[in-house]
Write an enzyme that holds these catalytic residues in place. Sequence first.
Site, PDB file in Angstrom:
ATOM      1  N   ASN A  99       0.794  -1.229   0.000  1.00  0.00           N
ATOM      2  CA  ASN A  99       0.000   0.000   0.000  1.00  0.00           C
ATOM      3  C   ASN A  99       0.828   1.282   0.000  1.00  0.00           C
ATOM      4  O   ASN A  99       0.346   2.322  -0.435  1.00  0.00           O
ATOM      5  CB  ASN A  99      -0.918  -0.059   1.244  1.00  0.00           C
ATOM      6  CG  ASN A  99      -1.525   1.271   1.577  1.00  0.00           C
ATOM      7  OD1 ASN A  99      -2.503   1.681   0.965  1.00  0.00           O
ATOM      8  ND2 ASN A  99      -0.933   1.981   2.538  1.00  0.00           N
ATOM      9  N   SER A 151      -5.067   3.103  -7.703  1.00  0.00           N
ATOM     10  CA  SER A 151      -5.743   4.396  -7.567  1.00  0.00           C
ATOM     11  C   SER A 151      -6.724   4.549  -8.725  1.00  0.00           C
ATOM     12  O   SER A 151      -6.529   3.933  -9.781  1.00  0.00           O
ATOM     13  CB  SER A 151      -4.712   5.524  -7.651  1.00  0.00           C
ATOM     14  OG  SER A 151      -5.351   6.775  -7.792  1.00  0.00           O
ATOM     15  N   TYR A 166       2.521   9.810 -11.326  1.00  0.00           N
ATOM     16  CA  TYR A 166       1.625   9.091 -10.401  1.00  0.00           C
ATOM     17  C   TYR A 166       0.662   8.216 -11.212  1.00  0.00           C
ATOM     18  O   TYR A 166       0.492   7.031 -10.930  1.00  0.00           O
ATOM     19  CB  TYR A 166       0.865  10.099  -9.544  1.00  0.00           C
ATOM     20  CG  TYR A 166       0.000   9.449  -8.481  1.00  0.00           C
ATOM     21  CD1 TYR A 166       0.567   8.957  -7.312  1.00  0.00           C
ATOM     22  CD2 TYR A 166      -1.380   9.313  -8.649  1.00  0.00           C
ATOM     23  CE1 TYR A 166      -0.212   8.349  -6.324  1.00  0.00           C
ATOM     24  CE2 TYR A 166      -2.165   8.713  -7.675  1.00  0.00           C
ATOM     25  CZ  TYR A 166      -1.584   8.234  -6.522  1.00  0.00           C
ATOM     26  OH  TYR A 166      -2.360   7.621  -5.555  1.00  0.00           O
ATOM     27  N   LYS A 170       0.602   4.068 -11.145  1.00  0.00           N
ATOM     28  CA  LYS A 170      -0.585   3.368 -10.640  1.00  0.00           C
ATOM     29  C   LYS A 170      -1.182   2.467 -11.731  1.00  0.00           C
ATOM     30  O   LYS A 170      -1.688   1.384 -11.434  1.00  0.00           O
ATOM     31  CB  LYS A 170      -1.608   4.362 -10.098  1.00  0.00           C
ATOM     32  CG  LYS A 170      -1.130   5.059  -8.817  1.00  0.00           C
ATOM     33  CD  LYS A 170      -0.925   4.065  -7.680  1.00  0.00           C
ATOM     34  CE  LYS A 170      -0.541   4.719  -6.369  1.00  0.00           C
ATOM     35  NZ  LYS A 170      -0.410   3.746  -5.263  1.00  0.00           N
TER      36      LYS A 170
HETATM   37  N1  LIG Z   1      -5.347   9.461  -0.360  1.00  0.00           N
HETATM   38  C1  LIG Z   1      -5.820   9.340  -1.583  1.00  0.00           C
HETATM   39  O1  LIG Z   1      -6.630  10.141  -2.056  1.00  0.00           O
HETATM   40  C2  LIG Z   1      -5.403   8.170  -2.426  1.00  0.00           C
HETATM   41  C3  LIG Z   1      -6.134   7.907  -3.580  1.00  0.00           C
HETATM   42  C4  LIG Z   1      -5.789   6.819  -4.362  1.00  0.00           C
HETATM   43  C5  LIG Z   1      -4.724   6.017  -3.996  1.00  0.00           C
HETATM   44  N2  LIG Z   1      -4.025   6.303  -2.883  1.00  0.00           N
HETATM   45  C6  LIG Z   1      -2.907   5.429  -2.543  1.00  0.00           C
HETATM   46  O2  LIG Z   1      -3.101   4.871  -1.263  1.00  0.00           O
HETATM   47  C7  LIG Z   1      -1.837   4.578  -0.669  1.00  0.00           C
HETATM   48  C8  LIG Z   1      -1.780   5.178   0.711  1.00  0.00           C
HETATM   49  O3  LIG Z   1      -1.947   6.575   0.589  1.00  0.00           O
HETATM   50  P1  LIG Z   1      -2.404   7.502   1.802  1.00  0.00           P
HETATM   51  O4  LIG Z   1      -3.271   8.533   1.250  1.00  0.00           O
HETATM   52  O5  LIG Z   1      -2.869   6.672   2.936  1.00  0.00           O
HETATM   53  O6  LIG Z   1      -0.991   8.189   2.144  1.00  0.00           O
HETATM   54  P2  LIG Z   1      -0.302   8.566   3.528  1.00  0.00           P
HETATM   55  O7  LIG Z   1       0.778   9.516   3.164  1.00  0.00           O
HETATM   56  O8  LIG Z   1      -1.310   8.957   4.550  1.00  0.00           O
HETATM   57  O9  LIG Z   1       0.349   7.176   3.972  1.00  0.00           O
HETATM   58  C9  LIG Z   1       1.412   6.599   3.270  1.00  0.00           C
HETATM   59  C10 LIG Z   1       2.256   5.811   4.249  1.00  0.00           C
HETATM   60  O10 LIG Z   1       3.319   5.204   3.503  1.00  0.00           O
HETATM   61  C11 LIG Z   1       4.515   5.360   4.253  1.00  0.00           C
HETATM   62  N3  LIG Z   1       5.679   5.302   3.356  1.00  0.00           N
HETATM   63  C12 LIG Z   1       6.104   6.262   2.493  1.00  0.00           C
HETATM   64  N4  LIG Z   1       7.232   5.858   1.895  1.00  0.00           N
HETATM   65  C13 LIG Z   1       7.534   4.627   2.381  1.00  0.00           C
HETATM   66  C14 LIG Z   1       8.586   3.717   2.165  1.00  0.00           C
HETATM   67  N5  LIG Z   1       9.588   3.994   1.310  1.00  0.00           N
HETATM   68  N6  LIG Z   1       8.573   2.549   2.834  1.00  0.00           N
HETATM   69  C15 LIG Z   1       7.580   2.253   3.714  1.00  0.00           C
HETATM   70  N7  LIG Z   1       6.566   3.096   3.968  1.00  0.00           N
HETATM   71  C16 LIG Z   1       6.524   4.260   3.318  1.00  0.00           C
HETATM   72  C17 LIG Z   1       4.374   6.713   4.932  1.00  0.00           C
HETATM   73  O11 LIG Z   1       5.263   6.854   6.038  1.00  0.00           O
HETATM   74  C18 LIG Z   1       2.915   6.699   5.317  1.00  0.00           C
HETATM   75  O12 LIG Z   1       2.712   6.130   6.606  1.00  0.00           O
HETATM   76  C19 LIG Z   1      -0.781   5.118  -1.627  1.00  0.00           C
HETATM   77  O13 LIG Z   1      -0.315   4.064  -2.447  1.00  0.00           O
HETATM   78  C20 LIG Z   1      -1.566   6.121  -2.457  1.00  0.00           C
HETATM   79  O14 LIG Z   1      -1.000   6.340  -3.724  1.00  0.00           O
HETATM   80  C21 LIG Z   1      -4.324   7.366  -2.074  1.00  0.00           C
END
Ligand SMILES: NC(=O)c1ccc[n+]([C@@H]2O[C@H](COP(=O)([O-])OP(=O)(O)OC[C@H]3O[C@@H](n4cnc5c(N)ncnc54)[C@H](O)[C@@H]3O)[C@@H](O)[C@H]2O)c1
Length: 264
Positions: A99, A151, A166, A170
């Site tokens: 994730n 995503s 991005y 994805k």
């Molecule tokens: N928030 C959105 O709107 C959204 C939409 C679609 C997809 N996503 C995807 O969901 C996933 C989570 O996103 P989120 O919104 O919860 O983000 P977030 O920033 O709240 O959480 C991401 C987590 O990943 C950790 N992280 C970052 N780099 C890392 C690494 N190298 N190794 C281990 N951990 C690492 C961070 O410390 C953080 O805890 C991502 O893949 C993101 O692309 C998010």
Amino acid sequence: MDAHIPILQRFSLSGKTALVTGGASGIGRGFCHALGEAGAKVAVADVNQEAAETAVEELRAKGMTAMALCTDVTDPQAVETMVQAVVSEWGELTIGVNNAGMGVWSDAMEMPYALWQKISKLNLDAVFLCAREEAKVMAEAGYGKIINTASMSAHISNTPQKQCCYNATKAGVLHLTRSLAAEWAPLGIRVNSISPGYTKTMLVDKLLETPEGKSMLPRWLEKIPMGRMAQVEDLQGAAVYLAAEVSDYMTGNDLIIDGGYCCW
Ligand SMILES: NC(=O)c1ccc[n+]([C@@H]2O[C@H](COP(=O)([O-])OP(=O)(O)OC[C@H]3O[C@@H](n4cnc5c(N)ncnc54)[C@H](O)[C@@H]3O)[C@@H](O)[C@H]2O)c1
């Protein structure tokens, strides 16, 4: 599958072990809670150790078995160590949720190659590295469930922000999911993905703090048929479904949870 097992019991993760990368915050943290509430032991893997330990405290406070793993998932050696840590502590790994990811807005013509590589390493390469190590353990057991976070941007080029890297990474996650699913189905390993739409998390909050971000919000909301961003809770059911035996015949597929954004 035993047809006599009641349906809700087939959603249970009791006795299963799960690993969630990027599990310390946002969507990953929500997945940790959902998998734990459904009965799984949960390893919270994150580059942010303090946040991972806080997430584990929350899970333990709910009576769950959980551990924190400080891991940079872009480092192949660290990924191997992460998976081995789960196996040596709990003897198995049934559910791998890949994730961790990050977004960036950049005009394509201005985008430094180093930034492209940084995002690609985390959003796509690391998903491969984690899935590869998880699958080795699952193949030995003859059973496993891998869930990758993609995503809605894997499906469409959402606007008005410029985020070609991005979107491309994805989309790569989607096709990696399908490719691994076909390759590993004979081993009993299912590989699926979840595609969230705009979700209220730290990642999005940070973007929305910028003047550019502030101007985007009304434009995003206008394009979401449901008229609101997702909460992490809106995504939790999909993770439990894909992790549980109830979805065992599903592989290589994606669940889009975007309030209808991709319907336009
Ligand atoms: N928030 C959105 O709107 C959204 C939409 C679609 C997809 N996503 C995807 O969901 C996933 C989570 O996103 P989120 O919104 O919860 O983000 P977030 O920033 O709240 O959480 C991401 C987590 O990943 C950790 N992280 C970052 N780099 C890392 C690494 N190298 N190794 C281990 N951990 C690492 C961070 O410390 C953080 O805890 C991502 O893949 C993101 O692309 C998010």
